[in-house]
Design a protein around this motif. Structure first.
Motif, PDB file in Angstrom:
ATOM      1  N   ASP A   6       0.824  -1.204   0.000  1.00 15.52           N
ATOM      2  CA  ASP A   6       0.000   0.000   0.000  1.00 15.52           C
ATOM      3  C   ASP A   6       0.865   1.263   0.000  1.00 15.52           C
ATOM      4  OD1 ASP A   6       0.912  -0.493   2.607  1.00 15.52           O
ATOM      5  OD2 ASP A   6      -0.829   0.433   3.534  1.00 15.52           O
ATOM      6  N   ILE A   7       2.167   1.101   0.048  1.00 13.84           N
ATOM      7  CA  ILE A   7       3.084   2.242   0.094  1.00 13.84           C
ATOM      8  C   ILE A   7       3.513   2.587  -1.335  1.00 13.84           C
ATOM      9  CG2 ILE A   7       5.300   3.086   0.945  1.00 13.84           C
ATOM     10  CD1 ILE A   7       4.915   1.075   3.303  1.00 13.84           C
ATOM     11  N   PRO A   8       3.214   3.816  -1.775  1.00 19.05           N
ATOM     12  CA  PRO A   8       3.544   4.192  -3.160  1.00 19.05           C
ATOM     13  C   PRO A   8       5.024   4.500  -3.339  1.00 19.05           C
ATOM     14  CG  PRO A   8       2.555   6.040  -2.026  1.00 19.05           C
ATOM     15  CD  PRO A   8       2.522   4.880  -1.055  1.00 19.05           C
ATOM     16  N   ASP A   9       5.440   4.515  -4.600  1.00 23.76           N
ATOM     17  CA  ASP A   9       6.823   4.897  -4.930  1.00 23.76           C
ATOM     18  C   ASP A   9       7.027   6.401  -4.813  1.00 23.76           C
ATOM     19  OD1 ASP A   9       7.543   2.269  -5.485  1.00 23.76           O
ATOM     20  OD2 ASP A   9       6.916   2.430  -7.581  1.00 23.76           O
ATOM     21  N   ALA A  10       5.950   7.173  -4.991  1.00 19.32           N
ATOM     22  CA  ALA A  10       6.002   8.632  -4.891  1.00 19.32           C
ATOM     23  C   ALA A  10       4.794   9.087  -4.076  1.00 19.32           C
ATOM     24  CB  ALA A  10       5.973   9.256  -6.281  1.00 19.32           C
ATOM     25  N   SER A  15      -0.297   9.383  -7.297  1.00 18.77           N
ATOM     26  CA  SER A  15       0.418   8.147  -6.949  1.00 18.77           C
ATOM     27  C   SER A  15      -0.163   7.502  -5.698  1.00 18.77           C
ATOM     28  CB  SER A  15       1.906   8.437  -6.732  1.00 18.77           C
ATOM     29  OG  SER A  15       2.509   8.873  -7.920  1.00 18.77           O
ATOM     30  N   VAL A  16      -0.455   8.307  -4.692  1.00 22.22           N
ATOM     31  CA  VAL A  16      -1.027   7.777  -3.451  1.00 22.22           C
ATOM     32  C   VAL A  16      -2.404   7.180  -3.711  1.00 22.22           C
ATOM     33  CG1 VAL A  16      -1.862   8.392  -1.143  1.00 22.22           C
ATOM     34  CG2 VAL A  16       0.321   9.290  -1.955  1.00 22.22           C
ATOM     35  N   LEU A  17      -3.252   7.912  -4.417  1.00 15.85           N
ATOM     36  CA  LEU A  17      -4.608   7.419  -4.684  1.00 15.85           C
ATOM     37  C   LEU A  17      -4.590   6.144  -5.519  1.00 15.85           C
ATOM     38  CD1 LEU A  17      -6.467  10.789  -5.359  1.00 15.85           C
ATOM     39  CD2 LEU A  17      -6.648   9.316  -3.326  1.00 15.85           C
ATOM     40  N   MET A  20      -3.452   3.186  -3.401  1.00 12.05           N
ATOM     41  CA  MET A  20      -4.507   2.728  -2.491  1.00 12.05           C
ATOM     42  C   MET A  20      -5.599   1.982  -3.249  1.00 12.05           C
ATOM     43  SD  MET A  20      -3.299   3.330   0.390  1.00 12.05           S
ATOM     44  CE  MET A  20      -4.663   2.857   1.419  1.00 12.05           C
ATOM     45  N   LEU A  21      -5.947   2.448  -4.444  1.00 14.42           N
ATOM     46  CA  LEU A  21      -6.923   1.720  -5.268  1.00 14.42           C
ATOM     47  C   LEU A  21      -6.385   0.333  -5.596  1.00 14.42           C
ATOM     48  CD1 LEU A  21      -9.584   1.620  -6.864  1.00 14.42           C
ATOM     49  CD2 LEU A  21      -8.292   2.543  -8.817  1.00 14.42           C
ATOM     50  N   HIS A  22      -5.138   0.278  -6.048  1.00  8.90           N
ATOM     51  CA  HIS A  22      -4.530  -1.010  -6.415  1.00  8.90           C
ATOM     52  C   HIS A  22      -4.485  -1.951  -5.207  1.00  8.90           C
ATOM     53  CE1 HIS A  22      -1.178  -3.006  -9.024  1.00  8.90           C
ATOM     54  NE2 HIS A  22      -2.202  -3.791  -8.829  1.00  8.90           N
ATOM     55  N   TYR A  23      -4.119  -1.408  -4.077  1.00  9.15           N
ATOM     56  CA  TYR A  23      -4.050  -2.214  -2.852  1.00  9.15           C
ATOM     57  C   TYR A  23      -5.419  -2.798  -2.503  1.00  9.15           C
ATOM     58  CZ  TYR A  23      -3.300  -3.357   2.079  1.00  9.15           C
ATOM     59  OH  TYR A  23      -3.221  -4.003   3.287  1.00  9.15           O
ATOM     60  N   THR A  24      -6.460  -1.980  -2.548  1.00  8.91           N
ATOM     61  CA  THR A  24      -7.791  -2.494  -2.205  1.00  8.91           C
ATOM     62  C   THR A  24      -8.264  -3.498  -3.247  1.00  8.91           C
ATOM     63  OG1 THR A  24      -8.926  -0.602  -3.220  1.00  8.91           O
ATOM     64  CG2 THR A  24      -8.481  -0.471  -0.851  1.00  8.91           C
ATOM     65  N   GLN A  25      -7.949  -3.267  -4.512  1.00  7.12           N
ATOM     66  CA  GLN A  25      -8.312  -4.223  -5.562  1.00  7.12           C
ATOM     67  C   GLN A  25      -7.592  -5.556  -5.350  1.00  7.12           C
ATOM     68  OE1 GLN A  25      -7.057  -1.728  -8.789  1.00  7.12           O
ATOM     69  NE2 GLN A  25      -9.173  -1.198  -9.369  1.00  7.12           N
ATOM     70  N   ASP A  26      -6.296  -5.497  -5.084  1.00  7.47           N
ATOM     71  CA  ASP A  26      -5.527  -6.725  -4.834  1.00  7.47           C
ATOM     72  C   ASP A  26      -6.029  -7.467  -3.598  1.00  7.47           C
ATOM     73  OD1 ASP A  26      -3.944  -6.318  -7.056  1.00  7.47           O
ATOM     74  OD2 ASP A  26      -2.162  -5.709  -5.938  1.00  7.47           O
ATOM     75  N   THR A  27      -6.453  -6.721  -2.591  1.00 10.70           N
ATOM     76  CA  THR A  27      -6.986  -7.341  -1.388  1.00 10.70           C
ATOM     77  C   THR A  27      -8.266  -8.097  -1.704  1.00 10.70           C
ATOM     78  OG1 THR A  27      -5.979  -5.663   0.022  1.00 10.70           O
ATOM     79  CG2 THR A  27      -7.814  -6.902   0.972  1.00 10.70           C
ATOM     80  N   ALA A  28      -9.130  -7.523  -2.528  1.00 12.36           N
ATOM     81  CA  ALA A  28     -10.363  -8.207  -2.924  1.00 12.36           C
ATOM     82  C   ALA A  28     -10.041  -9.523  -3.621  1.00 12.36           C
ATOM     83  CB  ALA A  28     -11.213  -7.305  -3.825  1.00 12.36           C
ATOM     84  N   VAL A  29      -9.090  -9.489  -4.524  1.00 13.18           N
ATOM     85  CA  VAL A  29      -8.695 -10.712  -5.232  1.00 13.18           C
ATOM     86  C   VAL A  29      -8.111 -11.734  -4.256  1.00 13.18           C
ATOM     87  CG1 VAL A  29      -7.069 -11.661  -6.933  1.00 13.18           C
ATOM     88  CG2 VAL A  29      -8.380  -9.576  -7.455  1.00 13.18           C
ATOM     89  N   ALA A  30      -7.281 -11.285  -3.336  1.00  6.56           N
ATOM     90  CA  ALA A  30      -6.664 -12.188  -2.362  1.00  6.56           C
ATOM     91  C   ALA A  30      -7.718 -12.885  -1.502  1.00  6.56           C
ATOM     92  CB  ALA A  30      -5.677 -11.416  -1.481  1.00  6.56           C
ATOM     93  N   LYS A  31      -8.790 -12.172  -1.176  1.00  7.80           N
ATOM     94  CA  LYS A  31      -9.839 -12.751  -0.325  1.00  7.80           C
ATOM     95  C   LYS A  31     -10.611 -13.847  -1.042  1.00  7.80           C
ATOM     96  CE  LYS A  31      -9.029 -10.536   3.346  1.00  7.80           C
ATOM     97  NZ  LYS A  31      -8.593 -11.272   4.528  1.00  7.80           N
ATOM     98  N   VAL A  32     -10.648 -13.820  -2.372  1.00  5.19           N
ATOM     99  CA  VAL A  32     -11.384 -14.821  -3.144  1.00  5.19           C
ATOM    100  C   VAL A  32     -10.444 -15.933  -3.633  1.00  5.19           C
ATOM    101  CG1 VAL A  32     -12.861 -15.190  -5.171  1.00  5.19           C
ATOM    102  CG2 VAL A  32     -13.104 -13.103  -3.809  1.00  5.19           C
ATOM    103  N   SER A  33      -9.194 -15.592  -3.856  1.00  5.40           N
ATOM    104  CA  SER A  33      -8.223 -16.565  -4.378  1.00  5.40           C
ATOM    105  C   SER A  33      -8.053 -17.736  -3.428  1.00  5.40           C
ATOM    106  CB  SER A  33      -6.864 -15.895  -4.587  1.00  5.40           C
ATOM    107  OG  SER A  33      -6.944 -14.931  -5.598  1.00  5.40           O
TER     108      SER A  33
END
Length: 166
Positions: A6-10, A15-17, A20-33
């Motif tokens: 969840d920590i951005p490169d910049a 970059s922050v937004l 955070m979107l990518h992190y929440t999306q990846d979390t959703a996938v992880a919960k179903v995987s």
């Protein structure tokens, strides 16, 4: 192990937004995987027979498409819900395998991130809404919606197989 993706490169706003979107999306996938087809399609709450991990992931897919295509760009809302069947995207999820649901969501998530990487965040759109909203507001709303549904997915996953965590 604690996730740090969840920590951005910049630390500029975009970059922050986007991180955070990518992190929440990846979390959703992880919960179903990793769920079996049976567990991914099980609705543990009798009062909510459509609330399954796969159906919820499919809901998130269509929410992103609707907000980007219809609300951000003023295009046609391609989502399956209608006034007659406001839960159609959940019903549609019942016909998807875990793999299909994840692939379709990941494709939509990548399109959403690519859109917000380029669009002017102050762009104002009315879409089908009474009050205008900015691209920034839509992006923040998608982060909020995905994070909120991740809480649901977290509970569904724990009820399905006892898994907990990020």
């Amino acid at each position: 192990m604690t996730r740090t993706d969840d920590i951005p490169d910049a630390y500029d706003e975009r970059s922050v937004l986007l991180q955070m979107l990518h992190y929440t999306q990846d979390t959703a996938v992880a919960k179903v995987s990793g769920l079996s087809e049976e567990l991914a399609h099980r609705a543990p709450l009798p009062e909510s027979p459509l609330m399954t991990p796969v159906n919820l992931l499919n809901h998130l897919r269509w929410v992103e498409r609707s907000w980007v295509n219809a609300d951000l760009f003023g295009g046609e809302d391609e989502a399956p819900w209608t006034d007659e069947d406001p839960d159609a995207e959940f019903r549609q999820g019942e016909d998807l395998t875990v793999t299909e649901a994840i692939e379709l969501y990941e494709q939509e998530a990548a399109r959403t991130r690519a859109t917000f990487a380029e669009v002017e965040l102050d762009m104002v759109r009315r879409g089908g809404r009474e009050q205008p909203v900015t691209a920034r507001w839509i992006l923040l709303h998608l982060i909020e919606e995905t994070a909120r549904h991740n809480g649901h997915l977290d509970i569904l996953r724990e009820l399905a197989d006892g898994s907990t965590g990020d």
